[in-house]
Write a protein that holds these residues in place. Structure first.
Motif: not given
Length: 180
Positions: A82, A86, A153, A156, A160
């Motif tokens: 993740l 990002y 985002q 979860t 993204v």
């Protein structure tokens, strides 16, 4: 990104920003409707690989968003890394910001702030819709509107994205004291 910049130029001149006015501008610019009318107005649009949508809130505020980059989950249903996703989104955003700041409407932009992960972005807006959770974002005012570009985002389990959003400036939106 050229299609998004052109639409922002069109939409930034709408006073007030309405769903009907935004939909008319999308149609006039040749965007393809996505077949998701709400209240008699087409709310989903596509052009040049970019998706856009129009949302209207109970307060009457209107938001037009563009998804300019999307990184979805992998085959297992999760992100491999993740933080790497990002970082990739932040690189895309870093390339996008100069395009906005050199656009035909740049002379009408007034910086309204930058935020990093964990800061409140959109307190009190919407009618229970999921509020955007920005990893990083930059905001400007554009006339009576708020322009935001950022990595977001929503949940979860969702992608993204790098989004650009133009919305009606409201009492909850940070507008510079100089009126931007």
């Amino acid at each position: 990104m050229a299609a998004v910049i052109a639409m922002l130029e069109e939409l930034g001149g709408l006073a007030p920003l309405t769903a009907e006015g935004a939909a008319a501008r999308f149609a006039a610019r040749g965007w393809t409707p996505g077949g998701r009318p709400r209240g008699g107005v087409e709310t989903s649009w596509d052009a040049d690989g970019t998706g856009a949508w129009i949302r209207t809130f109970g307060s009457g505020a209107v938001e037009v968003s563009f998804a300019v980059w999307i990184r979805d989950v992998d085959e297992s249903g999760y992100f491999d890394d993740l933080e790497a996703v990002y970082e990739e989104g932040e690189r895309v955003l870093a390339g996008l910001l100069p395009e906005i700041e050199r656009s035909s409407f740049a002379c009408r932009l007034a910086e309204a702030g930058r935020a990093a992960e964990g800061e409140d972005e959109r307190e009190g807006e919407g009618e229970g819709e999921g509020e955007d959770e920005f990893v990083v974002r930059k905001r400007w005012t554009l006339g009576g509107h708020l322009l935001t570009a950022g990595v977001v985002q929503h949940d979860t389990d969702l992608p993204v994205m790098v989004v650009v959003t133009l919305e009606t400036a409201t009492a909850t939106a940070p507008v510079p004291a100089d009126g931007g």
